[in-house]
Design a protein around this motif. Structure first.
Motif, PDB file in Angstrom:
ATOM      1  N   LEU B  17     -80.440 -22.941  -0.518  1.00 29.62           N
ATOM      2  CA  LEU B  17     -81.512 -23.868  -0.183  1.00 29.62           C
ATOM      3  C   LEU B  17     -82.830 -23.122  -0.008  1.00 29.62           C
ATOM      4  N   CYS B  18     -82.746 -21.960   0.662  1.00 37.24           N
ATOM      5  CA  CYS B  18     -83.945 -21.138   0.862  1.00 37.24           C
ATOM      6  C   CYS B  18     -84.538 -20.726  -0.474  1.00 37.24           C
ATOM      7  N   LEU B  21     -86.209 -23.749  -2.097  1.00 38.19           N
ATOM      8  CA  LEU B  21     -87.458 -24.167  -1.471  1.00 38.19           C
ATOM      9  C   LEU B  21     -88.558 -23.124  -1.670  1.00 38.19           C
ATOM     10  N   TYR B  22     -88.175 -21.839  -1.640  1.00 36.43           N
ATOM     11  CA  TYR B  22     -89.139 -20.754  -1.820  1.00 36.43           C
ATOM     12  C   TYR B  22     -89.777 -20.854  -3.201  1.00 36.43           C
ATOM     13  N   GLY B  24     -90.126 -23.518  -4.847  1.00 40.56           N
ATOM     14  CA  GLY B  24     -90.987 -24.687  -4.854  1.00 40.56           C
ATOM     15  C   GLY B  24     -92.394 -24.374  -4.388  1.00 40.56           C
ATOM     16  N   LEU B  25     -92.546 -23.345  -3.558  1.00 46.95           N
ATOM     17  CA  LEU B  25     -93.872 -22.978  -3.061  1.00 46.95           C
ATOM     18  C   LEU B  25     -94.809 -22.585  -4.188  1.00 46.95           C
TER      19      LEU B  25
END
Lengths: 158, 190
Positions: B17-18, B21-22, B24-25
């Motif tokens: 998940l990290c 999401l990372y 996605g930044l």
């Protein structure tokens, strides 16, 4: 109890008032139905210039252009879906807050269901396992009696 | 052994998940914009920026590969890319300007004067370089809306048949030209 209800009602009214005043003040529509369609659309269409604002909320030039275009299309009698398609045709799926169901995006709908099903499955599985452990048979009873008798004997001997 | 793996599962999910999401930044959500890609140039009938008697339509642009660059003198990034675009023109790239005006709209400017605008554009282009064969004036931003333009600068690559091959948001520089535009152009000329 009564004052609490009144307070709640006032709060809800205040909240809905701010939302309703956001965009449609400037525009006039033939009937309430079209005004409602316009309001819904400005909340659902996303400003292409901004990271995360709908076109009712944004002051960007393009958001104003989209609002004007939505007004024109609604006044011409286009349905909500027709306006959305018109915008997607030009700005891509980015412009609408609801993503299309495609093989690439189906995971958005499937994954939550899978997680919930797995979670419940896990709970049921654990409960079954736990209840199995607690089964108590006549043999266990006998063994317990034996152990108690053993310790009692030991104590008496001391 | 099996239990140990199961115990690590939440941690594994957390790490995945990290990573997701990372990532996605740094993604650019606007890149998902497809809009007019692969479609033909929408029809328009708009005046030339410098001469209101001259009108341009999409048909006049057929027959040549060209870039349509959306710009305005109010937009600093557009001014910054004028130099590089001028170099491209010198290399033989046909560039058409789509002038994106804001002040004409009473919501965004209090007065609009076409002569003042022409003068401003002239000064700007003589100072920073003029990459344009001509400029189309889109006062109401109607062509901009039909093209799915969200601001400036934006650039479209259009082929001889009028098909839109690329829609680039942001400025054009050497890196963008080499990575995005050149490969598309090479595909056109085998």
């Amino acid at each position: 109890m009564k004052t609490r209800h009144v307070m709640l009602l006032v709060m809800i009214l205040l909240l809905s008032a701010t939302v309703a005043n956001a965009a449609e003040d400037k525009y006039e529509f033939k009937n309430a139905e079209r005004a409602q369609t316009f309001k819904e659309l400005t909340l659902e269409l996303r400003c292409p210039k901004c990271q995360n604002q709908n076109i009712a909320d944004s002051d960007a030039v393009v958001a104003k252009d989209l609002r004007d275009k939505v007004v024109a299309l609604v006044q011409e009698g286009n349905s909500k879906q027709e306006v959305i398609d018109y915008m997607i045709d030009r700005y891509g799926y980015f412009v609408h807050y609801q993503p299309p169901v495609t093989p690439a995006t189906i995971i958005l709908w499937v994954l939550p269901v899978v997680i919930v099903v797995l979670g419940f499955g896990f709970i049921v599985f654990r409960q079954k396992k736990a209840s199995k452990k607690q089964q108590w048979s006549a043999a266990d009873d006998e063994r317990l009696e034996q152990l108690i008798a053993q310790y009692q004997r030991k104590e008496r001997q001391q | 052994m099996n239990r140990k793996i199961l115990g690590f599962l939440p941690f594994l999910i957390f790490v995945l998940l990290c990573v997701f999401l990372y990532q996605g930044l740094f993604g650019n959500p606007r890149e998902l914009q497809t809009g007019r890609l692969g479609q033909t140039m929408p029809s328009f009938n708009l005046p030339d920026l410098m001469d209101e008697n001259k009108r341009w339509t999409e048909k006049e642009l057929l027959g040549e590969v060209y870039l349509m660059n959306v710009w305005g003198t109010w937009c600093p990034t557009c001014i910054a890319e004028l130099g590089y675009l001028t170099k491209l023109r010198e290399q033989g790239v046909k560039i058409v300007g789509l002038y994106y005006e804001q002040a004409y709209d009473p919501d965004f400017g209090d007065h609009f004067d076409i002569n003042a605008l022409r003068e401003e554009v002239d000064t700007m282009l003589s100072r920073a370089g003029n990459p344009y064969q001509f400029n189309i004036l889109d006062l109401e931003r109607s062509l901009a809306l039909d093209l799915g333009v969200s601001g400036a600068p934006e650039t479209f690559l259009v082929d001889k048949e009028g098909t839109i091959l690329l829609h680039h948001t942001g400025d054009i520089n050497q890196r963008v030209w080499r990575n995005k535009f050149l490969p598309a152009l090479e595909e056109l000329q085998p």
